[in-house]
Write an enzyme that holds these catalytic residues in place. Structure first.
Site, PDB file in Angstrom:
ATOM      1  N   ASP A 125     -10.505   3.142   0.033  1.00  0.00           N
ATOM      2  CA  ASP A 125      -9.423   3.137   1.012  1.00  0.00           C
ATOM      3  C   ASP A 125      -8.611   4.411   0.820  1.00  0.00           C
ATOM      4  O   ASP A 125      -8.580   4.972  -0.275  1.00  0.00           O
ATOM      5  CB  ASP A 125      -8.553   1.888   0.763  1.00  0.00           C
ATOM      6  CG  ASP A 125      -7.733   1.524   1.987  1.00  0.00           C
ATOM      7  OD1 ASP A 125      -7.932   2.134   3.057  1.00  0.00           O
ATOM      8  OD2 ASP A 125      -6.876   0.621   1.873  1.00  0.00           O
ATOM      9  N   ARG A 233      -3.255  -6.798  12.477  1.00  0.00           N
ATOM     10  CA  ARG A 233      -2.427  -7.179  11.314  1.00  0.00           C
ATOM     11  C   ARG A 233      -1.024  -7.590  11.765  1.00  0.00           C
ATOM     12  O   ARG A 233      -0.467  -8.575  11.286  1.00  0.00           O
ATOM     13  CB  ARG A 233      -2.318  -6.046  10.299  1.00  0.00           C
ATOM     14  CG  ARG A 233      -1.411  -6.490   9.133  1.00  0.00           C
ATOM     15  CD  ARG A 233      -1.209  -5.461   8.051  1.00  0.00           C
ATOM     16  NE  ARG A 233      -2.466  -5.153   7.420  1.00  0.00           N
ATOM     17  CZ  ARG A 233      -2.864  -3.919   7.176  1.00  0.00           C
ATOM     18  NH1 ARG A 233      -2.122  -2.895   7.513  1.00  0.00           N
ATOM     19  NH2 ARG A 233      -4.018  -3.711   6.591  1.00  0.00           N
TER      20      ARG A 233
HETATM   21  P1  ADP Z   1      -6.921  -1.626   7.970  1.00  0.00           P
HETATM   22  O1  ADP Z   1      -7.834  -1.629   6.779  1.00  0.00           O
HETATM   23  O2  ADP Z   1      -7.439  -0.825   9.115  1.00  0.00           O
HETATM   24  O3  ADP Z   1      -5.501  -1.274   7.618  1.00  0.00           O
HETATM   25  P2  ADP Z   1      -7.454  -4.480   7.977  1.00  0.00           P
HETATM   26  O4  ADP Z   1      -8.937  -4.475   8.047  1.00  0.00           O
HETATM   27  O5  ADP Z   1      -6.837  -4.762   6.638  1.00  0.00           O
HETATM   28  O6  ADP Z   1      -6.867  -3.123   8.564  1.00  0.00           O
HETATM   29  O7  ADP Z   1      -6.938  -5.536   9.064  1.00  0.00           O
HETATM   30  C1  ADP Z   1      -5.720  -6.216   8.945  1.00  0.00           C
HETATM   31  C2  ADP Z   1      -5.886  -7.677   9.311  1.00  0.00           C
HETATM   32  O8  ADP Z   1      -6.141  -7.769  10.699  1.00  0.00           O
HETATM   33  C3  ADP Z   1      -7.072  -8.357   8.627  1.00  0.00           C
HETATM   34  O9  ADP Z   1      -6.643  -9.118   7.546  1.00  0.00           O
HETATM   35  C4  ADP Z   1      -7.665  -9.270   9.660  1.00  0.00           C
HETATM   36  O10 ADP Z   1      -7.147 -10.569   9.494  1.00  0.00           O
HETATM   37  C5  ADP Z   1      -7.160  -8.717  10.964  1.00  0.00           C
HETATM   38  N1  ADP Z   1      -8.217  -8.050  11.732  1.00  0.00           N
HETATM   39  C6  ADP Z   1      -8.517  -6.735  11.715  1.00  0.00           C
HETATM   40  N2  ADP Z   1      -9.502  -6.452  12.570  1.00  0.00           N
HETATM   41  C7  ADP Z   1      -9.847  -7.623  13.147  1.00  0.00           C
HETATM   42  C8  ADP Z   1     -10.801  -7.975  14.149  1.00  0.00           C
HETATM   43  N3  ADP Z   1     -11.592  -7.056  14.719  1.00  0.00           N
HETATM   44  N4  ADP Z   1     -10.876  -9.282  14.508  1.00  0.00           N
HETATM   45  C9  ADP Z   1     -10.068 -10.198  13.957  1.00  0.00           C
HETATM   46  N5  ADP Z   1      -9.138  -9.918  13.017  1.00  0.00           N
HETATM   47  C10 ADP Z   1      -9.019  -8.646  12.615  1.00  0.00           C
END
Ligand code: ADP
Length: 354
Positions: A125, A233
């Site tokens: 990350d 999120r």
């Molecule tokens: P990033 O790594 O881009 O900051 P995350 O993958 O941690 O974002 O996503 C944050 C939250 O949003 C996750 O915990 C999940 O619950 C939700 N989320 C993200 N993308 C999706 C998706 N395509 N469908 C459903 N929930 C999602």
């Protein structure tokens, strides 16, 4: 940072192990884990990205080769970590999680590389925060699955080559522009995640309300989705807040009036913007006469962290056409003035707030 343990295919991403692997990573809190999709097929939206990644996963499985390295970029909360945890689960391989900010020297990265099982995934990350020395250490690891380790010092120093098991790096970044070209070029697959549509976010809210065992009506789900700045999120956070509000002040069920009252209490406006978004726009209007203003100057005036403004506040305001980026700095659009209830300045004149 202590090295995190490797997850096996069976339990990726089970709540317990993801939490252990993530250590204090606030992104992987208990109920975030409960709401996080486990397979790409469970993800809502990002269909094109998921389809392309699905093809790469399928091909890697059929050829029995490790998946090519993948770089995911886009604003926070759009699903980079979710893709990075779903992919190894779909592949049936183990996952290690590291963060660019915590890998200060090659020796911090080395245990992840030597522990990587054949075909496994190493998720890094904030990969733009890797120091140069660690980045360079990664090049042969990514390209030839080997590392060059220097033993001893001065005239007696020698370099030892160490072979690694073939593995896949998934890098995530909110700032792909900060990545050096040689690092960027080592990723065979590069995907940019976009903000979600109102329909997609509504579906996420409805599904997650069911997972949280909360009754919600369609209009309330849409209202929460509308107030989520295009980001799953934030949609999840707003849903949890509305649920708490309803549990405390009402029956625990979520109807439109409850959602509206709860979101109003958070200071979220009709466009779904929060107090910090409005403060950013008001600062440009009031102090910088609508701009153009440099983002550093805006951050200083607001007493806010530059990274927060660039990574979290600006992307959605830019997408909503409330702010534009010009070569000379950020500038408010007429839409922003309309939203703030202020009059755009005449040449050099201060804006008048109604
Ligand atoms: P990033 O790594 O881009 O900051 P995350 O993958 O941690 O974002 O996503 C944050 C939250 O949003 C996750 O915990 C999940 O619950 C939700 N989320 C993200 N993308 C999706 C998706 N395509 N469908 C459903 N929930 C999602």
């Amino acid at each position: 940072m202590p090295r995190e343990r490797i997850l096996s295919a069976d339990d990726v991403p089970s709540a317990h192990d993801l939490k252990q692997a993530a250590g204090n990573n606030a992104k992987l809190r208990d109920d975030e884990i409960a709401l996080r999709p486990r397979h790409m097929s469970e993800m809502v939206g990002q269909r094109k990205v998921a389809e392309r990644l699905g093809i790469a996963v399928d091909a890697a499985q059929k050829r029995k080769e490790p998946l090519g390295h993948i770089l995911l970029d886009g604003p926070p909360g759009l699903g980079k970590t979710t893709f990075a945890t779903c992919i190894p689960h779909d592949l049936g391989v183990s996952l290690q999680i590291a963060s660019g900010a915590a890998l200060a020297a090659p020796k911090d990265l080395l245990p992840y590389l030597t522990n990587a099982e054949e075909g496994s995934v190493l998720f890094i990350d904030e990969i733009h925060r890797l120091p140069k020395a660690v980045e360079e250490f990664m090049y042969p690891a990514m390209e030839d699955f080997r590392v060059d380790i220097t033993l001893g010092e001065g005239a007696g120093a020698r370099t030892v080559n160490m072979k690694l098991r073939p593995f896949t790096v998934i890098g995530a970044t909110t700032r792909s522009g900060l990545l050096s070209a040689p690092l960027r070029d080592r990723f065979q697959i590069r995907e940019h995640l976009e903000f979600y549509s109102l329909e997609e976010l509504t579906e996420i809210v409805v599904r997650n309300a069911a997972k949280l065992r909360v009754e919600i009506d369609g209009a309330a789900a849409r209202k929460i989705a509308h107030c989520s700045r295009g980001t799953p999120r934030i949609a999840n956070n707003r849903l949890r807040w509305v649920r708490d509000y309803s549990t405390s002040r009402a029956t625990g069920q979520i109807a439109l009036a409850i959602a509206e009252a709860a979101l109003e209490m958070l200071g979220i406006d009709l466009l779904g913007l929060d107090a910090q978004d409005r403060k950013y726009m008001e600062t440009i209007a009031r102090v910088f006469h609508g701009g153009p203003a440099g983002v550093e100057a805006i951050a200083h005036t607001m007493n806010a962290a530059l990274d927060t403004l660039v990574d979290e506040v600006e992307p959605f305001l830019l997408r909503s056409e409330l702010v534009v980026r010009t070569p000379r700095g950020r500038k408010l659009t007429p839409r922003a003035y309309e939203h703030l209830g202020a009059t755009p300045p005449e040449e050099q004149e201060l804006p008048l707030f109604r």
